[in-house]
Scaffold this motif. Structure first.
Motif, PDB file in Angstrom:
ATOM      1  N   ASN A  29      49.557 -42.360 -11.443  1.00 58.53           N
ATOM      2  CA  ASN A  29      50.365 -42.844 -12.562  1.00 58.53           C
ATOM      3  C   ASN A  29      49.878 -42.301 -13.893  1.00 58.53           C
ATOM      4  O   ASN A  29      50.667 -41.896 -14.726  1.00 58.53           O
ATOM      5  N   GLU A  30      48.551 -42.320 -14.079  1.00 62.51           N
ATOM      6  CA  GLU A  30      47.992 -41.835 -15.340  1.00 62.51           C
ATOM      7  C   GLU A  30      46.548 -41.413 -15.119  1.00 62.51           C
ATOM      8  O   GLU A  30      45.787 -42.092 -14.442  1.00 62.51           O
ATOM      9  N   PRO A  47      46.437 -34.134 -19.529  1.00 64.04           N
ATOM     10  CA  PRO A  47      46.815 -35.476 -19.073  1.00 64.04           C
ATOM     11  C   PRO A  47      47.595 -35.393 -17.764  1.00 64.04           C
ATOM     12  O   PRO A  47      48.268 -34.399 -17.483  1.00 64.04           O
ATOM     13  N   PHE A  49      50.444 -37.567 -15.633  1.00 66.66           N
ATOM     14  CA  PHE A  49      51.408 -38.664 -15.704  1.00 66.66           C
ATOM     15  C   PHE A  49      52.335 -38.607 -14.507  1.00 66.66           C
ATOM     16  O   PHE A  49      53.049 -37.625 -14.321  1.00 66.66           O
ATOM     17  N   ASN A  50      52.292 -39.641 -13.688  1.00 66.56           N
ATOM     18  CA  ASN A  50      53.224 -39.804 -12.576  1.00 66.56           C
ATOM     19  C   ASN A  50      53.384 -38.521 -11.760  1.00 66.56           C
ATOM     20  O   ASN A  50      54.466 -37.948 -11.678  1.00 66.56           O
ATOM     21  N   ASP A  73      42.452 -44.065 -13.003  1.00 66.62           N
ATOM     22  CA  ASP A  73      42.288 -45.505 -12.772  1.00 66.62           C
ATOM     23  C   ASP A  73      40.831 -45.954 -12.810  1.00 66.62           C
ATOM     24  O   ASP A  73      40.367 -46.687 -11.947  1.00 66.62           O
TER      25      ASP A  73
END
Length: 84
Positions: A29-30, A47, A49-50, A73
């Motif tokens: 997710n991140e 980064p 993202f998803n 996470d």
């Protein structure tokens, strides 16, 4: 995510390719990917993202040894890589 992230991560590079392919084995997710040289100088930051995979361009890096820090996470893994 947690333990699965660490056990399912694969990093591939086709010979002298200027692209590293990271496959997380499941959806992230991140997160954040950072590339450092052996002296600790940060060269890149990407980064996440998803995504289940990322492609990291390393063509602009000088030849040498690098470390890739992958944070997801609250978990972090550091992998060595060689730019030829």
């Amino acid at each position: 995510m947690g333990y699965l992230f660490l056990s399912n991560l694969t990093i591939t590079q086709d010979g002298y390719s200027s692209i590293l392919k990271l496959n997380f084995g499941e959806n992230v997710n991140e997160g954040l990917i950072k590339v450092f040289d052996i002296k600790g100088k940060e060269y890149m930051e990407f980064p996440i993202f998803n995504s289940q995979s990322e492609m990291i361009p390393i063509g602009g890096l000088p030849i040498g040894m690098y470390f890739m820090s992958i944070n997801v996470d609250g978990k972090r893994v550091v992998k060595k890589m060689m730019k030829r």
